[in-house]
Design a protein around this motif. Sequence first.
Motif: not given
Length: 682
Positions: A68-82
């Motif tokens: 992922a390159t877009l910050r919103e997507n990176v943050v959302a994916l990191a959120r999935n693992i807490g």
Amino acid sequence: MAFGQYVNLDFDQIKSSIRDYLRANTNFTDYDFEGSNLSIIIDALAYNTYTTAYNTNMAANECFLDSATLRENVVALARNIGYVPRSRRSARAKVSFIVSGLLETSTLTLNSGIVCNGSGENTNYIFCIPEDITVPVTNGVAEFSNIEIYEGAFITQSFTVDTSLFNQKFVLDNSFIDTSTIKVKIKPDSTATSSVTYQQIDNIIGITSTSASYLLQEIEDERYELIFGDNVIAKKLSNGNVVTVSYIVTDGREGNGASEFSFVGNITNQDGGSINPSLIGLVSTEEKSRDGDEIESISSIKYYAPRIYSSQYRAVTSSDYESVLGYIYPNVESVSAFGGEEMSPPRFGKVFISVKPRNGDFLSDETKRELVQKLKNYAVAGIVPEFIDLKYLYVELQTNPYYNPSLNDDSENLKTGVSNALTQYSRSIDVNKFGGRFKYSKAVSLIDSIDSSITSNITLVTIRRNLKAVVGQFAQYEVCYGNMFHTQESSYNIVSTGFTIEGVTGTVYLADEVINREKGRIFFFTYTEGGTPNIIKKNAGTVDYIHGEILIDTVNILSTVIANNVVEIQAIPHSNDIVGLRDLYVKFDMKNTTINMIQDLIASGENTSGSRFVHTHSYYTPTYTRKSNSPVTTGSALLPSTASSTATTTTSGGTYATSTTASSSTSSSGSSSSSSSSGGGY
């Protein structure tokens, strides 16, 4: 017919594939695709295919944390693992001031919000506090001591809970918030005078259905959303509750370095009345502003999110401590952690941590204490974290590039190019970190590739540690390099800058004398340029060539030639690739790197016989003393100290100083048996 497999989705190749497909049809066997209007249709089809393939590829990439390159997507994916990415961090400073001449006043309150103007590097910044601070008045004087202030603007935002709204969100309007300054208070309704303070949590461990807690998550545009409980995990908000959120919006790293402050805040007495500003004394700076930082980068999120998830917010192994520390302290440039069981003798129950901060060379004692307290929330019971100052292992080069003057006769320009290339390498990820490795082949290949006129180079590597002398006291020292030493001469493989010692007139230097392949002895001598060394102490210490370790026996150093009581000790490494061991931080020192451009007369054709070719040594030319470009001291030599000696030691891989009566135990790997910050090397 069946379609072929696409191995490339470039626009031109897609067009070619479409034409090939049409030509396979008997109706278009002799058709002129380039000269007909059908070429426009093929272009449209190819463009549509290309756009669809690009969008599909991007959409697929954005579904995975690594790609992922877009910050919103990176943050959302990191959120999935807490994982909640770190916000900006406000620069913090500590100031003190007094208020005097107070009559009939029992307490004073420094109100939350703006407190001081701070100046640094021709720029002024506003500093605030997130909460009120109340102090007592004694004999008409109130003292505000060591008040921690935060760079940025203080903002307050309110929400009213409306349960009729589906999925009501509590989004903070501002970007660049320092989330560590967020304070959340809940009132039952708008008329209530009392409130309950809710606490921010990272995870739901230990949270009950009645816990006054909230979670925080980053959303788009680097803003944040508050998430409250549901009476299963944390307490649920009720209709009509008023949520008041205060926080500081900061400039991040730019606020670091402010050292002069003037008071512009608001102070009230116990009755809420304002205090006359003339009663407020000058603001004194206890600590200049530090630790301000930018929001966590995308690359940092990708690195730390899976590691924090794997540790489950618990610090068990040394790598867990490295991951957790990078999470709780955003100012980390590099971190190294190792267990006490690796030391000799072992120190079970401890983990030693060394940190290189981004904005400085060392952690302050206050920051160390704060981090120890924070790590207790993650550490396993019975394990005590201990911070040790990092030790710099400097790498220096002596390089002699040969160049063809027929192709480029501007040696100074070539020298600048070599210097710039090496400077760029000195900032690379290979060095400037714990566990870093200076790679010799990369450095020499960079030199050769600067210009086509450079034909070759002879480059030598030396390593250096800085010994911080305990001036005016009898002490012993240990300096560890973590790399095997090379011994090409019987003496002077290890040399130093000058210092003065008790009982000896003139500047003293140290060097080594080889006993055998593994061991050597340190001796002290005086030296005048062009003369012969005069040995004043033959047995002043020992050298372990195999493990790269120098032990200096009891000596009273009075002053040093280099500033800040530093003695630079230079050694020849056995390998040209230099590795940082444990708490050794590899740093490529360009200040003490020398570049000497030499004309290649054979390559230029000026002297094809080679009779006038300038030869340079591929081995080290022995010198008696170290030549340094470091700043020299401006003070005179200190008088012999009459103070009693005290025993101090430092940690593994570093430098320690002990009194003549103190004993120390050192393993073959250079680990000392106890630790302290005094008398250390850096």
